[in-house]
Design an enzyme around this catalytic site. Structure first.
Site, short mmCIF file in Angstrom:
data_model
loop_
_atom_site.label_atom_id
_atom_site.label_comp_id
_atom_site.label_asym_id
_atom_site.label_seq_id
_atom_site.Cartn_x
_atom_site.Cartn_y
_atom_site.Cartn_z
N GLY A 1 -44.58 -23.11 -11.16
CA GLY A 1 -45.51 -22.24 -11.89
C GLY A 1 -45.28 -20.80 -11.52
CG ASN A 2 -45.83 -17.73 -13.86
OD1 ASN A 2 -46.88 -17.17 -14.10
ND2 ASN A 2 -45.13 -18.40 -14.80
CE1 TYR A 3 -48.93 -16.89 -6.24
CE2 TYR A 3 -46.83 -15.72 -6.24
CZ TYR A 3 -47.74 -16.55 -5.61
OH TYR A 3 -47.47 -17.05 -4.38
CB SER A 4 -49.24 -15.49 -15.39
OG SER A 4 -50.06 -15.10 -16.47
CB ALA B 1 -46.07 -15.37 -17.18
#
Ligand code: C5P
Length: 406
Positions: free
Chosen positions: A211-214, A280
């Site tokens: 995943g990512n920090y969006s 994102a």
């Protein structure tokens, strides 16, 4: 005369700046608004209800019950009556109570019952304003959709100088007028819009993902701003926290992976006029999903085989036709060149550039600093603003652009 005939609840809490509220009240009345004052018990220590009742032409509400008759003062009725509630001055304590729903006075119960927009003009000493607790509460209120009229810097009642002075009544009135003008001006009525927001999660096994920090804040703010501009809005949201507020009337489709997001976006785009890709999206996903938890191996390393995810915005670009398509570019270097080439490659009409080199810009902040680049080769720079204001800038830019103003 955007304030003419508008019902405004003016909430006054106990700060020195309460003396300015009398002037604020006069200005609102002069602009044609009908104003009902609600004051906290502490507020009455700073300004008398008699002054406020005379200026507003209405008895001031403060207690839950009238002392002599026992009559209940209905905050629910007030909340429904108000087209706008302005809390000025808003002390640190009132802001804290509003942010946390501590409904121990009429001002807070009215706030919790308010159906329409609420606006807050904080007033306090500079250290109280800068305290992480106050900042946390203010940011909470922003997330809840409250408009914050930022305090100004200057001389404070404590004798210190800094940020914390309640903004001047003229400025608060200006903010209220701007709000009503925006409300009345619905340039995107009849337009269908789809917005993507948040990260995507690409499953590795039943307990792990990429995943990512969006945070999704920018995309949610854009969906809200489109709704405010009168559009019919669908939000395709990746996995985000549950504290992001969406205006009523917005259709929300929850997705998890890039493939799910692609499917929802393509389907929605075909029956929309405008799409904004603010998500994102993970660029890669595991080639295979293990349906049982992957065990730790005896070897030191492990290789995860990834495959490229589809570029959703480029896929929309390929089926765009006459529709309007906007994307984002979050860059760390060679910003303009990279953003321009993304716009070209994905067949976007416009790209919103934010650079991680700008303080306050990016994925997890409450603020953003953007540059809008258009297919026609124009560049528009904006100041650092709250994500809500940035979203309003983006939406009014698109409204003007598709109207042929650019
Ligand atoms: O190429 P890059 O990922 O930097 O482009 C960002 C823009 O493209 C954003 O608008 C984002 O929502 C979109 N995007 C997408 N699908 C991907 C990757 C990015 O729609 N797989």
């Amino acid at each position: 005369m955007p304030l003419k005939g508008k019902h405004i609840v003016l909430g006054i809490s106990g700060g020195i700046a309460a003396y300015k509220s009398a002037y604020l009240l006069r200005l609102l009345i002069r602009k044609g608004a009908e104003v009902q004052v609600v004051i906290t018990p502490n507020g009455k220590e700073f300004i008398t209800p008699a002054t406020l009742a005379a200026l507003s032409g209405k008895p001031v509400v403060s207690e839950f019950f009238a002392a002599n008759t026992g009559e209940w003062h209905s905050h629910v009725d007030l909340g429904i009556w108000a087209d706008l509630m302005i809390v000025a001055p808003a002390t640190a304590s009132t802001i804290g109570k509003m942010a946390n729903g501590i409904a121990d006075n009429m001002l807070i119960t009215t706030y919790l019952s308010a159906k329409e927009q609420v606006m807050v003009a904080p007033a306090m000493d500079l250290d109280m304003w800068a305290h992480p607790s106050t900042q946390r509460n203010v940011s909470r209120l922003r997330q809840d959709g409250v408009i914050i009229v930022e305090p100004a810097a200057g001389e404070l009642a404590s004798g210190l100088t800094g940020k914390g002075r309640m903004e001047e009544p003229e400025k608060i009135v200006e903010a209220a007028e701007k709000y009503f003008l925006r409300q009345e001006n619905k340039p995107l009525t009849g337009k269908r819009v789809v917005v993507s927001a948040g990260p995507t999660y690409e499953n590795i096994d039943p307990v792990r993902f990429i995943g990512n920090y969006s945070s999704g804040k920018m995309g949610f703010a854009i969906a809200n701003a489109f709704r405010q501009a009168g559009a019919d809005v669908t939000l395709v949201a990746g996995p985000v926290g549950n504290d992001l507020k969406l205006y009523s009337g917005i259709r929300r489709i929850n997705v998890r992976s890039a493939l799910e997001m692609l499917e929802a976006m393509e389907k929605e785009f075909l029956c929309s006029d405008i799409a904004v890709c603010a998500a994102a999206v993970a660029d890669y996903a595991p080639a295979e999903y293990a349906d049982k938890k992957i065990k730790r191996a005896k070897t030191d390393g492990m290789t995860l085989h990834l495959v490229k995810n589809p570029d959703i915005s480029a896929r929309l670009g390929a089926i765009k036709g006459q529709r309007f398509l906007a994307g984002f570019a979050l860059e760390t270097d060679n910003e303009l060149i990279n953003a321009l080439s993304k716009m070209e490659r994905k067949n976007l009409d416009m790209i919103v550039l934010n650079s991680l080199r700008d303080e306050g810009a990016g994925m997890m902040t409450d603020t953003n600093k953007i540059t809008i680049l258009t297919r026609e080769g124009n560049t528009y720079g904006y100041d650092l603003k709250s994500k809500r204001e940035v979203a309003e800038d983006i939406v009014s830019f698109i409204a003007g652009h598709i109207g042929g103003d650019d």
